[in-house]
Write a protein that holds these residues in place. Structure first.
Motif, PDB file in Angstrom:
ATOM      1  N   VAL A  38      27.197  49.830  49.620  1.00 33.95           N
ATOM      2  CA  VAL A  38      26.285  49.163  48.691  1.00 33.95           C
ATOM      3  C   VAL A  38      25.813  47.863  49.334  1.00 33.95           C
ATOM      4  N   SER A  39      25.078  47.071  48.604  1.00 30.85           N
ATOM      5  CA  SER A  39      24.630  45.781  49.146  1.00 30.85           C
ATOM      6  C   SER A  39      25.733  44.736  48.990  1.00 30.85           C
ATOM      7  N   GLU A  40      25.594  43.666  49.729  1.00 32.24           N
ATOM      8  CA  GLU A  40      26.527  42.547  49.621  1.00 32.24           C
ATOM      9  C   GLU A  40      26.478  41.934  48.230  1.00 32.24           C
ATOM     10  N   VAL A  41      25.318  41.994  47.591  1.00 30.12           N
ATOM     11  CA  VAL A  41      25.148  41.469  46.240  1.00 30.12           C
ATOM     12  C   VAL A  41      26.027  42.253  45.259  1.00 30.12           C
ATOM     13  N   VAL A  42      26.043  43.574  45.402  1.00 30.47           N
ATOM     14  CA  VAL A  42      26.852  44.426  44.515  1.00 30.47           C
ATOM     15  C   VAL A  42      28.343  44.156  44.738  1.00 30.47           C
ATOM     16  N   VAL A  43      28.759  44.051  45.994  1.00 32.46           N
ATOM     17  CA  VAL A  43      30.167  43.771  46.285  1.00 32.46           C
ATOM     18  C   VAL A  43      30.578  42.443  45.652  1.00 32.46           C
ATOM     19  N   LYS A  44      29.751  41.427  45.829  1.00 36.97           N
ATOM     20  CA  LYS A  44      30.057  40.100  45.284  1.00 36.97           C
ATOM     21  C   LYS A  44      30.161  40.143  43.759  1.00 36.97           C
ATOM     22  N   LYS A  45      29.308  40.937  43.132  1.00 34.22           N
ATOM     23  CA  LYS A  45      29.277  41.022  41.669  1.00 34.22           C
ATOM     24  C   LYS A  45      30.525  41.688  41.100  1.00 34.22           C
ATOM     25  N   TYR A  46      31.039  42.706  41.774  1.00 34.55           N
ATOM     26  CA  TYR A  46      32.119  43.508  41.196  1.00 34.55           C
ATOM     27  C   TYR A  46      33.478  43.348  41.863  1.00 34.55           C
ATOM     28  N   LYS A  47      33.590  42.591  42.941  1.00 34.89           N
ATOM     29  CA  LYS A  47      34.838  42.547  43.701  1.00 34.89           C
ATOM     30  C   LYS A  47      36.010  41.950  42.927  1.00 34.89           C
ATOM     31  N   LYS A  48      35.761  41.128  41.964  1.00 33.02           N
ATOM     32  CA  LYS A  48      36.853  40.501  41.211  1.00 33.02           C
ATOM     33  C   LYS A  48      37.187  41.235  39.917  1.00 33.02           C
ATOM     34  N   GLU A  49      36.492  42.323  39.663  1.00 32.49           N
ATOM     35  CA  GLU A  49      36.752  43.108  38.457  1.00 32.49           C
ATOM     36  C   GLU A  49      37.947  44.027  38.685  1.00 32.49           C
ATOM     37  N   ASP A  50      38.719  44.253  37.629  1.00 32.68           N
ATOM     38  CA  ASP A  50      39.843  45.180  37.727  1.00 32.68           C
ATOM     39  C   ASP A  50      39.418  46.608  37.417  1.00 32.68           C
ATOM     40  N   ASN A  51      38.686  46.761  36.320  1.00 31.73           N
ATOM     41  CA  ASN A  51      38.262  48.083  35.862  1.00 31.73           C
ATOM     42  C   ASN A  51      36.777  48.061  35.534  1.00 31.73           C
TER      43      ASN A  51
END
Length: 166
Positions: A38-51
């Motif tokens: 995915v894009s770096e933007v998507v990783v940054k948005k969801y990386k701290k989410e658990d579920n």
């Protein structure tokens, strides 16, 4: 192997550059796994989410819904690994099953570059730097709005960068 057509995370479509969906068989049990470039933007948005609530549409028309855990995979390209435990892997008979002892594994990074990803979605980052300027220029800079300065610097850097590369 099943082919992913689209992915929604918490109801939002995300751009997927490459993916692999499979059932992972380990001694501890079975998991549904979805690896995504995915894009770096998507990783940054969801990386701290658990579920996350995930909707996966496959090319054959099947739609899978699952609450999945998130791992950010280290590597050259921005990647997410989404996974959820399975009670009955037989429910996913249409997906390839990968065993933890299998030596072969799909390399989804092959054939795509970070430059291609950034053409679709370029991340923005904050930067701070110190300059020594004449007071009139400092006063002028302080009177500008942040959005105007951002655009001014972007334009200057892209134009100057092109001249250096030529």
């Amino acid at each position: 192997m099943a082919v992913v057509k689209s992915v929604k995370i918490d109801g939002e479509n995300i751009h997927v550059f490459k993916s692999a969906i499979y059932v992972f068989a380990a001694s501890s049990g079975f998991t549904l796994e979805l690896d995504l470039i995915v894009s770096e933007v998507v990783v940054k948005k969801y990386k701290k989410e658990d579920n996350l609530i995930i909707e996966i549409e496959l090319e054959d028309g099947r739609v899978l819904h699952s609450i999945m855990h998130v791992k950010v995979l280290a590597g050259g390209l921005p990647q997410l690994n989404l996974f959820s435990e399975l009670d009955d892997p037989g429910d996913y008979y249409f997906l390839e099953q990968v065993n933890e002892n299998d030596p072969w594994f799909l390399n989804i990074e092959e054939g795509i570059t970070l430059e291609e990803i950034r053409k679709v979605e370029m991340p923005d980052e904050d930067i701070q730097f110190k300059l020594k300027l004449p007071i009139d220029q400092v006063e002028w800079l302080k009177n500008q709005k942040k959005t105007q300065l951002n655009e001014l610097f972007k334009e200057f850097i892209y134009n100057h960068w092109k001249k250096i590369d030529e």
